[in-house]
Write an enzyme that holds these catalytic residues in place. Structure first.
Site: not given
Length: 291
Positions: A134-135
């Site tokens: 996600h990051e």
């Protein structure tokens, strides 16, 4: 293409925030100073974007780590970066017990990924992989540019509105209605803030979806978000100005729930994010979020 048209939503939201900005510029001095405000806004936006990695890392008091210090985190990021055919970002760990993570940097060549000590202790390796996917997608999607622009423009709107309140306006605007000027001065910053937060939330949905496609495991991120919701409630961060400015980059709202309602949160509700990820895993079409 994103299933939920978040790119289109972001474009529309940026249009709305620029309309507010132009409206304020037109009111003050009959538009004579609008380009001055625009240049100031671009300058502050460029500064925050260019230094986004340094500002966020410093706010969280994070330190760089090596493969020997964090072998699991290093291996995951190395594998995901290779899968995305992107450079390996710098890795940092913040000593705080509050579980969270964020990625920052103006492009993949100048990216940094930071995990707190709390999230490294809370999640298993599969869940951590979901979070790091996600990051990384925040960097690959150039979300730092998007959020920096939104924050910069919103900040200029607020500054201009404060000038209107301080200096007044009826005598400087050829008899313009002072009540209308007062209403715009009060409402424009509020509207700009809401739009800025909406932009942040659409970026979170994108990163959830794209990160899960990168890892191939949306349920891992869903499981991580459940733990993070409980973990950030147990160990919230103090809303210090530097941390507030970096909070929109974090995967979970780092503050207590009572500190921000849904309307004033930089993050979508966890329940909606988890439902989307579960629907993604089963091939169902999740519901449309509401701001």
């Amino acid at each position: 293409m994103h299933k939920h048209y978040n790119g289109l939503k972001t474009t529309m939201l940026f249009g709305a925030i620029w309309a507010l900005f132009l409206g304020l510029g037109a009111v003050i001095g009959n538009g004579r100073y609008i380009w001055l405000f625009a240049l100031f806004g671009l300058g502050t936006t460029f500064y925050s974007y260019w230094n986004s990695d340094k500002l966020a890392i410093k706010a969280m008091r994070a330190v760089p780590v090596t493969r020997e210090q964090q072998p699991g985190m290093y291996r995951i990021v190395e594998e995901l970066s290779a899968a995305a055919d992107k450079p390996m970002p710098r890795l940092y760990v913040s000593p705080t017990a509050a579980p969270n993570a964020f990625a920052t940097g103006r492009n993949p060549q100048h990216a940094a990924v930071c995990c707190t000590a709390g999230i490294l202790a809370l999640l298993d390796e599969r869940e951590l992989r979901g979070v790091l996917g996600h990051e990384l997608m925040h960097v690959y999607n150039r979300d730092i540019l998007t959020s920096s622009m939104a924050a910069g423009i919103a900040g200029v709107i607020t500054s201009v509105a404060q000038m209107m309140l301080f200096f007044g306006g009826s005598n400087r605007n050829n008899g313009a209605n002072p009540l209308a000027l007062l209403a715009m001065a009060l409402l424009a910053p509020f509207a700009a803030m809401v739009i800025q937060l909406a932009i942040s939330r659409t970026r979170e949905y994108d990163a959830d979806q794209d990160g899960s496609e990168l890892t191939g495991d949306p349920l891992a991120l869903a499981s991580a978000l459940r733990k993070l919701e409980a973990g950030t409630a147990r160990a919230p961060l103090a809303p210090e100005p530097a941390i507030v400015n970096a909070s929109h980059m974090m995967i979970a709202n780092p503050f207590r729930g009572r500190d921000a309602t849904k309307l004033f949160s930089t993050h979508p509700p966890m329940a909606q994010r988890i439902a989307r990820l579960e629907a993604m895993a089963t091939g169902r079409q999740p519901g449309i979020e509401r701001y």
